[in-house]
Scaffold this motif. Sequence first.
Motif, mmCIF file in Angstrom:
data_model
loop_
_atom_site.group_PDB
_atom_site.id
_atom_site.type_symbol
_atom_site.label_atom_id
_atom_site.label_comp_id
_atom_site.label_asym_id
_atom_site.label_seq_id
_atom_site.Cartn_x
_atom_site.Cartn_y
_atom_site.Cartn_z
ATOM 1 N N PRO A 103 4.432 5.758 11.251
ATOM 2 C CA PRO A 103 4.319 6.307 12.603
ATOM 3 C C PRO A 103 3.796 7.732 12.634
ATOM 4 O O PRO A 103 3.042 8.100 13.543
ATOM 5 N N ASP A 104 4.150 8.549 11.637
ATOM 6 C CA ASP A 104 3.699 9.941 11.642
ATOM 7 C C ASP A 104 2.185 10.059 11.509
ATOM 8 O O ASP A 104 1.603 11.074 11.899
ATOM 9 N N ALA A 105 1.515 9.031 11.008
ATOM 10 C CA ALA A 105 0.058 9.062 10.876
ATOM 11 C C ALA A 105 -0.639 8.905 12.229
ATOM 12 O O ALA A 105 -1.846 9.096 12.323
ATOM 13 N N LEU A 106 0.122 8.589 13.265
ATOM 14 C CA LEU A 106 -0.466 8.381 14.587
ATOM 15 C C LEU A 106 -0.378 9.607 15.486
ATOM 16 O O LEU A 106 -0.681 9.528 16.673
ATOM 17 N N GLY A 107 0.060 10.743 14.955
ATOM 18 C CA GLY A 107 0.242 11.939 15.772
ATOM 19 C C GLY A 107 -0.979 12.339 16.571
ATOM 20 O O GLY A 107 -0.895 12.569 17.783
#
Length: 178
Positions: free
Chosen positions: A144-148
């Motif tokens: 999920p953090d790669a979608l910031g």
Amino acid sequence: MAELHERTREIAFLLRVEPDLSLVTTYVAYGQERVEALQRQGGFPRRTGLTSGVLLTAAGRAAYARRPEVVDSLLRAGIRRRTRYSPASSRVLASALAAAREGTSVERDEHTLGWSCIAAGVRDALGRVVEVVGVLGPSGGWRPDALGVPLRRASEQLAASLPPPSGSLSEPAPVTGP
């Protein structure tokens, strides 16, 4: 929203922050691959009330991180850890809320074991978070953090499409416990 779903193949959602500060689902996009998992969880919630458990979600943090009076009230009501990954102290939760104020909030298995989420607030012209956009999916299969960056971009696009604000938000509703 459809673009977020297409990009991630996970569940993309949009929530509206109501005057009573509850979160109401206005849009959800997911593919056939997520139907069974959502059904096991009882579906995607239509409305989430203002209870302390909402701070264990990325969406709740994105919605309320810039509302210290709401956060303080929820913390006073007490937060029950739902999983072993839920924040163990108000200091850990404060750190997660600080990250949400910077743009996005990520949670991994903190509210519901097996699910992770990233969310961002959509601000109106007065800077108030009036919607929350996010992506939710089973833990372990995606980052999920790669979608910031794409999530912040979606938040900005949604903000640009909002009508001009009319009046001020009503007083927050009283907070109830877990």
